[in-house]
Scaffold this motif. Structure first.
Motif, PDB file in Angstrom:
ATOM      1  N   ARG A  55       0.819  -1.211   0.000  1.00  0.00           N
ATOM      2  CA  ARG A  55       0.000   0.000   0.000  1.00  0.00           C
ATOM      3  C   ARG A  55       0.857   1.268   0.000  1.00  0.00           C
ATOM      4  O   ARG A  55       0.318   2.367  -0.135  1.00  0.00           O
ATOM      5  CB  ARG A  55      -0.925   0.017   1.219  1.00  0.00           C
ATOM      6  CG  ARG A  55      -2.047  -1.010   1.150  1.00  0.00           C
ATOM      7  CD  ARG A  55      -3.075  -0.794   2.232  1.00  0.00           C
ATOM      8  NE  ARG A  55      -4.163  -1.761   2.137  1.00  0.00           N
ATOM      9  CZ  ARG A  55      -5.231  -1.605   1.363  1.00  0.00           C
ATOM     10  NH1 ARG A  55      -5.354  -0.505   0.632  1.00  0.00           N
ATOM     11  NH2 ARG A  55      -6.176  -2.525   1.334  1.00  0.00           N
ATOM     12  N   VAL A  56       2.166   1.123   0.164  1.00  0.00           N
ATOM     13  CA  VAL A  56       3.068   2.277   0.204  1.00  0.00           C
ATOM     14  C   VAL A  56       4.021   2.211  -0.989  1.00  0.00           C
ATOM     15  O   VAL A  56       4.760   1.231  -1.142  1.00  0.00           O
ATOM     16  CB  VAL A  56       3.883   2.318   1.519  1.00  0.00           C
ATOM     17  CG1 VAL A  56       4.808   3.530   1.534  1.00  0.00           C
ATOM     18  CG2 VAL A  56       2.956   2.338   2.734  1.00  0.00           C
ATOM     19  N   GLN A 115       5.666   5.436   9.703  1.00  0.00           N
ATOM     20  CA  GLN A 115       4.321   5.955   9.914  1.00  0.00           C
ATOM     21  C   GLN A 115       3.376   5.514   8.793  1.00  0.00           C
ATOM     22  O   GLN A 115       2.235   5.111   9.035  1.00  0.00           O
ATOM     23  CB  GLN A 115       4.346   7.483   9.996  1.00  0.00           C
ATOM     24  CG  GLN A 115       2.978   8.141  10.134  1.00  0.00           C
ATOM     25  CD  GLN A 115       2.237   7.726  11.396  1.00  0.00           C
ATOM     26  OE1 GLN A 115       2.853   7.441  12.420  1.00  0.00           O
ATOM     27  NE2 GLN A 115       0.911   7.684  11.322  1.00  0.00           N
ATOM     28  N   LEU A 116       3.859   5.581   7.549  1.00  0.00           N
ATOM     29  CA  LEU A 116       3.013   5.170   6.423  1.00  0.00           C
ATOM     30  C   LEU A 116       2.718   3.669   6.470  1.00  0.00           C
ATOM     31  O   LEU A 116       1.630   3.234   6.079  1.00  0.00           O
ATOM     32  CB  LEU A 116       3.682   5.544   5.103  1.00  0.00           C
ATOM     33  CG  LEU A 116       3.835   7.052   4.857  1.00  0.00           C
ATOM     34  CD1 LEU A 116       4.537   7.297   3.524  1.00  0.00           C
ATOM     35  CD2 LEU A 116       2.483   7.760   4.882  1.00  0.00           C
ATOM     36  N   LEU A 117       3.660   2.869   6.969  1.00  0.00           N
ATOM     37  CA  LEU A 117       3.424   1.430   7.087  1.00  0.00           C
ATOM     38  C   LEU A 117       2.390   1.125   8.175  1.00  0.00           C
ATOM     39  O   LEU A 117       1.572   0.206   8.035  1.00  0.00           O
ATOM     40  CB  LEU A 117       4.737   0.693   7.376  1.00  0.00           C
ATOM     41  CG  LEU A 117       5.714   0.619   6.198  1.00  0.00           C
ATOM     42  CD1 LEU A 117       7.019  -0.032   6.632  1.00  0.00           C
ATOM     43  CD2 LEU A 117       5.095  -0.148   5.028  1.00  0.00           C
ATOM     44  N   ILE A 118       2.421   1.886   9.255  1.00  0.00           N
ATOM     45  CA  ILE A 118       1.400   1.738  10.300  1.00  0.00           C
ATOM     46  C   ILE A 118       0.020   2.034   9.717  1.00  0.00           C
ATOM     47  O   ILE A 118      -0.954   1.300   9.947  1.00  0.00           O
ATOM     48  CB  ILE A 118       1.702   2.677  11.486  1.00  0.00           C
ATOM     49  CG1 ILE A 118       2.936   2.195  12.237  1.00  0.00           C
ATOM     50  CG2 ILE A 118       0.498   2.773  12.426  1.00  0.00           C
ATOM     51  CD1 ILE A 118       3.442   3.170  13.291  1.00  0.00           C
ATOM     52  N   GLU A 119      -0.060   3.110   8.926  1.00  0.00           N
ATOM     53  CA  GLU A 119      -1.330   3.470   8.303  1.00  0.00           C
ATOM     54  C   GLU A 119      -1.737   2.429   7.259  1.00  0.00           C
ATOM     55  O   GLU A 119      -2.934   2.149   7.077  1.00  0.00           O
ATOM     56  CB  GLU A 119      -1.222   4.855   7.669  1.00  0.00           C
ATOM     57  CG  GLU A 119      -1.008   5.963   8.696  1.00  0.00           C
ATOM     58  CD  GLU A 119      -0.784   7.328   8.073  1.00  0.00           C
ATOM     59  OE1 GLU A 119      -0.851   7.431   6.826  1.00  0.00           O
ATOM     60  OE2 GLU A 119      -0.536   8.283   8.825  1.00  0.00           O
ATOM     61  N   ILE A 148       6.786  -2.321   0.888  1.00  0.00           N
ATOM     62  CA  ILE A 148       6.685  -1.113   0.068  1.00  0.00           C
ATOM     63  C   ILE A 148       6.927  -1.494  -1.387  1.00  0.00           C
ATOM     64  O   ILE A 148       7.444  -2.577  -1.684  1.00  0.00           O
ATOM     65  CB  ILE A 148       7.710  -0.027   0.490  1.00  0.00           C
ATOM     66  CG1 ILE A 148       9.145  -0.512   0.210  1.00  0.00           C
ATOM     67  CG2 ILE A 148       7.527   0.371   1.940  1.00  0.00           C
ATOM     68  CD1 ILE A 148      10.202   0.571   0.394  1.00  0.00           C
ATOM     69  N   TRP A 149       6.547  -0.601  -2.281  1.00  0.00           N
ATOM     70  CA  TRP A 149       6.851  -0.755  -3.709  1.00  0.00           C
ATOM     71  C   TRP A 149       7.823   0.345  -4.086  1.00  0.00           C
ATOM     72  O   TRP A 149       7.484   1.528  -4.034  1.00  0.00           O
ATOM     73  CB  TRP A 149       5.568  -0.645  -4.541  1.00  0.00           C
ATOM     74  CG  TRP A 149       5.789  -0.819  -6.021  1.00  0.00           C
ATOM     75  CD1 TRP A 149       6.552  -1.762  -6.633  1.00  0.00           C
ATOM     76  CD2 TRP A 149       5.218  -0.025  -7.078  1.00  0.00           C
ATOM     77  NE1 TRP A 149       6.501  -1.615  -8.003  1.00  0.00           N
ATOM     78  CE2 TRP A 149       5.689  -0.560  -8.298  1.00  0.00           C
ATOM     79  CE3 TRP A 149       4.351   1.074  -7.093  1.00  0.00           C
ATOM     80  CZ2 TRP A 149       5.333  -0.016  -9.538  1.00  0.00           C
ATOM     81  CZ3 TRP A 149       3.989   1.607  -8.321  1.00  0.00           C
ATOM     82  CH2 TRP A 149       4.476   1.070  -9.530  1.00  0.00           C
ATOM     83  N   ARG A 150       9.054  -0.038  -4.406  1.00  0.00           N
ATOM     84  CA  ARG A 150      10.052   0.942  -4.862  1.00  0.00           C
ATOM     85  C   ARG A 150       9.827   1.156  -6.353  1.00  0.00           C
ATOM     86  O   ARG A 150       9.943   0.207  -7.138  1.00  0.00           O
ATOM     87  CB  ARG A 150      11.463   0.437  -4.585  1.00  0.00           C
ATOM     88  CG  ARG A 150      11.794   0.286  -3.109  1.00  0.00           C
ATOM     89  CD  ARG A 150      13.237  -0.167  -2.906  1.00  0.00           C
ATOM     90  NE  ARG A 150      13.479  -1.471  -3.503  1.00  0.00           N
ATOM     91  CZ  ARG A 150      14.685  -1.954  -3.791  1.00  0.00           C
ATOM     92  NH1 ARG A 150      15.770  -1.224  -3.566  1.00  0.00           N
ATOM     93  NH2 ARG A 150      14.826  -3.157  -4.315  1.00  0.00           N
TER      94      ARG A 150
END
Length: 308
Positions: free
Chosen positions: A23-24, A233-237, A278-280
């Motif tokens: 999702r990130v 923080q973005l991973l928590i969300e 994450i997606w790089r």
């Protein structure tokens, strides 16, 4: 009052799954500006003052010290970046000024040959809001586009300029066949512009320009920790179902310096360690995925069209 959308997606942002299921989406952006900054020695009326030190050279005089500080980025910094990106298998977007590419086409080609996206950063390193009319801006946009395509073999599809776009920049980009712009600091997710462009937001807080700003980063670890805090923080969300993007901005002449390059290597290694969390991605891939798969792409375009 100007037309400003202060609401965006509001309480209902789109739930986007990026291609690997994360999702990130995290985008590494490297600014390729050296040789395109304003310099009296290059025929510009003044020389750029934002640099490693505050220039003490009088306006109208050639500032060879500032020229050399910029040149470090391409003479040394670029090769550090290409090596670190290769070792960590990081896909990056290089934001290239046309005049910089025209002066050093072999360097721009090395970036493209390494598999990175070459996006347009304007002709020179200046805000496009400075253009007095669309005719002059169109001329420089096409000039930069053609210089990048000639040197790299890639026609740039993405755009980001210093500071702010003009009132007509996005229309000119759409006319020239661009797919996205990144002159947006107002969201964590892409959205659609009435011109048909996808807007891929850019982050100025996770950016190494803060090494040059008062109360910004001083040591490399400060940027590393700041970026890590943002990602965590973005991973928590994301665990709660919220999608997002994050860009991390570097400059060849700034983070290309040895002490600051520790920030580059540690951040790239940290991102690589997150695997499917994450997606790089290059910015062009974020734009294409959003436009192709998100219902918000059409919804946002319709909504903004009704507002204008």
């Amino acid at each position: 009052m100007s037309d400003r959308d202060l609401i965006g997606y509001g309480a209902s942002p789109p739930q986007i799954l990026w291609p690997n299921g994360a999702r990130v989406a995290v985008s590494v952006a490297v600014n390729f500006e050296e040789g395109a900054e304003l310099q009296v020695g290059d025929g510009d009326p003044v020389s750029e003052r934002v640099g490693e030190i505050v220039s003490v050279v009088k306006d109208g005089n050639r500032d060879q010290g500032q020229e050399q500080l910029f040149a470090y980025g391409t003479r040394v910094g670029l090769w550090r970046f290409l090596d670190a990106l290769r070792r960590t298998e990081t896909p990056a977007t290089f934001l290239m000024c046309g005049r910089a590419v025209e002066r050093s086409p072999e360097l721009a080609r090395a970036v493209a040959d390494a598999g990175h996206e070459t996006a347009c950063h304007g002709w020179v390193w200046r805000p496009h809001s400075d253009y007095a009319d669309a005719v002059a801006e169109r001329r420089d946009l096409l000039r930069a586009t053609e210089a990048i395509e000639k040197a790299t073999g890639q026609r740039p599809r993405g755009f980001f300029c210093r500071g702010s776009e003009s009132a007509w920049t996005r229309s000119l980009l759409a006319e020239a066949g661009y797919l996205y712009t990144s002159n947006a600091f107002d969201d964590d997710l892409p959205y659609s512009d009435p011109t048909g462009l996808t807007v891929v937001p850019y982050n100025l807080d996770t950016n190494d320009m803060k090494f040059f700003h008062p109360n910004g980063f001083v040591r490399a670890i400060e940027m590393v920790n700041y970026v890590r805090d943002a990602v965590e923080q973005l991973l928590i969300e994301a665990d709660r179902g919220r999608s997002s993007t994050l860009s991390i901005g570097f400059h060849l002449r700034i983070s290309g310096r040895p002490a600051r390059f520790r920030a580059v290597t540690e951040i790239l290694e940290y991102l690589a360690s997150l695997e499917d969390q994450i997606w790089r991605a290059q910015r062009i891939d974020i734009a294409r995925h959003f436009a192709a798969t998100s219902p918000a792409a059409n919804t946002s375009r319709t909504r903004q069209g009704e507002m204008t």
